[in-house]
Structures are given as structure tokens and as C-alpha cells.
Scaffold this motif. Structure first.
Motif, PDB file in Angstrom:
ATOM      1  N   GLY A  65      51.633  46.742  42.837  1.00  0.00           N
ATOM      2  CA  GLY A  65      51.240  47.229  44.159  1.00  0.00           C
ATOM      3  C   GLY A  65      50.076  48.210  44.092  1.00  0.00           C
ATOM      4  N   GLU A  66      49.265  48.101  43.075  1.00  0.00           N
ATOM      5  CA  GLU A  66      48.148  49.027  42.891  1.00  0.00           C
ATOM      6  C   GLU A  66      46.799  48.308  42.959  1.00  0.00           C
ATOM      7  N   ALA A  67      46.735  47.242  43.730  1.00  0.00           N
ATOM      8  CA  ALA A  67      45.489  46.482  43.826  1.00  0.00           C
ATOM      9  C   ALA A  67      44.355  47.331  44.381  1.00  0.00           C
ATOM     10  N   ASP A  68      44.709  48.332  45.181  1.00  0.00           N
ATOM     11  CA  ASP A  68      43.675  49.197  45.756  1.00  0.00           C
ATOM     12  C   ASP A  68      42.993  50.051  44.691  1.00  0.00           C
ATOM     13  N   ARG A  69      43.558  50.095  43.490  1.00  0.00           N
ATOM     14  CA  ARG A  69      42.959  50.890  42.408  1.00  0.00           C
ATOM     15  C   ARG A  69      41.990  50.078  41.553  1.00  0.00           C
ATOM     16  N   LEU A  70      41.879  48.781  41.884  1.00  0.00           N
ATOM     17  CA  LEU A  70      40.929  47.955  41.136  1.00  0.00           C
ATOM     18  C   LEU A  70      39.505  48.388  41.440  1.00  0.00           C
TER      19      LEU A  70
END
Length: 150
Positions: A122-127
Motif C-alpha cells: 500500500g505504498e505505491a505513492d512512495r514510488l
């Protein structure tokens, strides 16, 4: 059996335009024959050559090198060593391409694993995002590192 340009296009997967281009460039092993009305006629051996020619092109052989190979073949016996050298050089080229593609595939596999990991957590926004990332401005980010560096 005589074949029309349309039949050759359909069977070879090449367009009529490409067949005409190959003829103009002298890329047929045998000269393309014409009927009295000017229509091109082809034979099975033309299809066999086109299958080889298509593979040579898709592997990166230049039109000039294909033309050179054909010219040597048309001369007949006596230049087999020249043809062999030409084919060996291209074989080396293809092997180098394969090595490069293997490295590229490993980079892609690494990027897929990084994305899968971030999405699963759930950390796709950190890509990495080049327009919004402090890491991008600093020139570092996990996604950008080659395999083994992340």
C-alpha cells in the motif's frame, strides 16, 4: 506455381509496399519476373528467401549488408568464405544484442519487483515521481537503482 504480389504479401506477412521496396533495393535473391502486362510474378523460392530476409532484417542486419550477401550469392561458387565471414559478423552482432537484452530484462524484472512490493504494502505513492519527488531532485531513489543496489 506463379504468385501475385498480393499473394506473396499475404503469405509473407510483408506489405505490398515493402515487397516493391525490397525489389527496388535489390533485396530479392532472384530478379522479380514480370508478365507481358507488367504484373510481378513470384515463386515459392521467393517466399523462402523473404522468410530468411525478414529474419536478417529483424535481427538488425542492414539493407546494405543483405544486398552484399545477395550479390555474393548471385556470383555463385568461389566466395563462400566471404559469405561465411559476413554471416559470422552478424551472428556476433545478434549475440551482443541478446546479452544486452538479458541485462535489460534483469532491470525490468527488478522494477517489476519494486512496484509489486510497493503496491502490495500500500505504498505505491512512495514510488519515484520525477516531478514531485525530493529523492528525484537528489538523484536517488530505490526504484532507480539497478538490481542488487536497492
Amino acid at each position: 506455381m506463379d504468385l501475385s504480389i498480393g499473394e506473396v504479401a499475404q503469405r509473407s506477412g510483408l506489405s505490398v509496399h515493402t515487397l516493391r521496396f525490397y525489389e527496388r533495393e535489390g533485396l530479392f535473391a532472384n530478379p522479380v519476373r514480370r508478365l507481358s502486362n507488367g504484373r510481378r510474378i513470384y515463386h515459392e523460392e521467393d517466399l523462402e528467401w523473404l522468410a530468411i530476409c525478414t529474419k536478417l532484417r529483424s535481427s538488425g542486419m542492414s539493407l546494405a549488408t543483405i544486398r552484399q550477401y545477395i550479390e555474393l550469392a548471385r556470383q555463385g561458387p568461389g566466395n563462400e568464405q566471404e559469405r561465411l565471414q559476413l554471416l559470422r559478423r552478424h551472428e556476433d552482432h545478434v549475440e551482443a544484442q541478446i546479452r544486452e537484452l538479458r541485462v535489460t530484462l534483469e532491470v525490468m524484472r527488478h522494477k517489476v519487483r519494486v512496484y509489486e512490493d510497493h503496491v502490495a504494502r500500500g505504498e505505491a505513492d512512495r514510488l519515484w515521481n520525477p516531478s514531485h519527488s525530493d529523492a528525484a531532485r537528489a538523484g536517488t531513489h530505490q526504484e532507480c537503482h539497478p538490481p542488487g543496489d536497492a
